[in-house]
Design an enzyme around this catalytic site. Sequence first.
Site, PDB file in Angstrom:
ATOM      1  N   ARG A  57       0.802  -1.233   0.000  1.00  0.00           N
ATOM      2  CA  ARG A  57       0.000   0.000   0.000  1.00  0.00           C
ATOM      3  C   ARG A  57       0.830   1.275   0.000  1.00  0.00           C
ATOM      4  O   ARG A  57       0.590   2.189  -0.788  1.00  0.00           O
ATOM      5  CB  ARG A  57      -0.929   0.029   1.231  1.00  0.00           C
ATOM      6  CG  ARG A  57      -2.171  -0.785   1.103  1.00  0.00           C
ATOM      7  CD  ARG A  57      -2.563  -1.360   2.432  1.00  0.00           C
ATOM      8  NE  ARG A  57      -1.584  -2.367   2.792  1.00  0.00           N
ATOM      9  CZ  ARG A  57      -1.659  -3.648   2.404  1.00  0.00           C
ATOM     10  NH1 ARG A  57      -2.710  -4.057   1.747  1.00  0.00           N
ATOM     11  NH2 ARG A  57      -0.714  -4.525   2.700  1.00  0.00           N
ATOM     12  N   ARG A 108      11.232   3.669   3.739  1.00  0.00           N
ATOM     13  CA  ARG A 108      10.793   2.662   4.730  1.00  0.00           C
ATOM     14  C   ARG A 108      12.022   1.886   5.165  1.00  0.00           C
ATOM     15  O   ARG A 108      12.813   1.424   4.338  1.00  0.00           O
ATOM     16  CB  ARG A 108       9.754   1.710   4.162  1.00  0.00           C
ATOM     17  CG  ARG A 108       9.485   0.549   5.130  1.00  0.00           C
ATOM     18  CD  ARG A 108       8.258  -0.225   4.805  1.00  0.00           C
ATOM     19  NE  ARG A 108       7.045   0.538   5.038  1.00  0.00           N
ATOM     20  CZ  ARG A 108       5.823   0.046   4.938  1.00  0.00           C
ATOM     21  NH1 ARG A 108       5.649  -1.228   4.611  1.00  0.00           N
ATOM     22  NH2 ARG A 108       4.766   0.795   5.163  1.00  0.00           N
ATOM     23  N   HIS A 136       4.730   5.633  11.622  1.00  0.00           N
ATOM     24  CA  HIS A 136       4.297   5.557  10.218  1.00  0.00           C
ATOM     25  C   HIS A 136       3.327   6.733  10.039  1.00  0.00           C
ATOM     26  O   HIS A 136       2.113   6.551   9.913  1.00  0.00           O
ATOM     27  CB  HIS A 136       3.612   4.205   9.990  1.00  0.00           C
ATOM     28  CG  HIS A 136       3.386   3.842   8.557  1.00  0.00           C
ATOM     29  ND1 HIS A 136       3.574   4.717   7.488  1.00  0.00           N
ATOM     30  CD2 HIS A 136       2.954   2.665   8.009  1.00  0.00           C
ATOM     31  CE1 HIS A 136       3.274   4.084   6.368  1.00  0.00           C
ATOM     32  NE2 HIS A 136       2.901   2.848   6.649  1.00  0.00           N
TER      33      HIS A 136
END
Length: 308
Positions: A57, A108, A136
């Site tokens: 995602r 990330r 996040h």
Amino acid sequence: MAVTSRLHHVIESQQFSRALLEDLIARADEIKREPQRFIGRMAGQVMAALFYEPSTRTRLSFEAAMLRLGGQTMGTDNAREFSSAAKGETLEDTIRIVSGYADVIVLRHSEEGAARRAAAVSGVPVINAGDGPGQHPTQALLDLYTIRDELGRIDGVRVALVGDLANGRTVRSLTYLLSKFKDVKVWFVAPPQVAMRDDLKAHLDEHHVPWVETADLDSVLPDVDVVYMTRIQKERFADPEVYNALKGVYRIDGAALARMRKYAILMHPLPRVDEIAPEVDADPRAAYFRQARNGLHIRMALLDRLLT
Ligand code: CP
């Protein structure tokens, strides 16, 4: 109202003011309503996506956001193996190099604090797309947007955060954002082994946000507007026995759904493992696929705010 707060790097939820959050939500609404107005706004700009941990995602919605705004994207999946990290290059050196090629870096990483380290040496904005069990923040933005979109408000909302709260970066980031709104109440629902860390509870106390800690999900379901499920994060457990003892501890099925309020919503940052039975997907309260879709609009709004 014009919002003047500067946004450069996006590292943690604490850096967002309520005014800035409301501005991003309003911009995401506009983008959702009239996407054609935003075509071409990022023409000539390049986004680098450096992902040292797996993603579906976050990676693809950021790429789709940049492409839909008319910009371009480049990057590497599995950067630990396919970037020069495999040859021993430090994260700092990689970021110094990539910030010479791109206008924004989406990162990330498996280590908490990695995004902050990257921002310290980057010449362009760094967006934290998840740093280990740390934060996040862009997931929290889409979660907040989803709550407003589905319930019509954020003030006064009653939220149960369920599952692996010790390792869950999405619940940490969302809790920080919720603390900026009025009359919010939070339930931390987790087994003691993966309970919410004390720093977040202290933050809520400091901001006068009431919270309850329990392991009993059934007792909480009738009392809340939002049930936010998370998976037990297998990759964060050094001892597989501990993971095996905890996996499957909470599951929303038809019977659990029947205990929820008629107008409550069920959220999940995804991926799910077995926390939500597939039979639940057809219920209008199952908001998790709409939630994932909202990631596109809020990330378009964020890139627009950062780069134009
Ligand atoms: N919610 C989330 O961060 O999903 P991905 O790991 O697929 O990006």
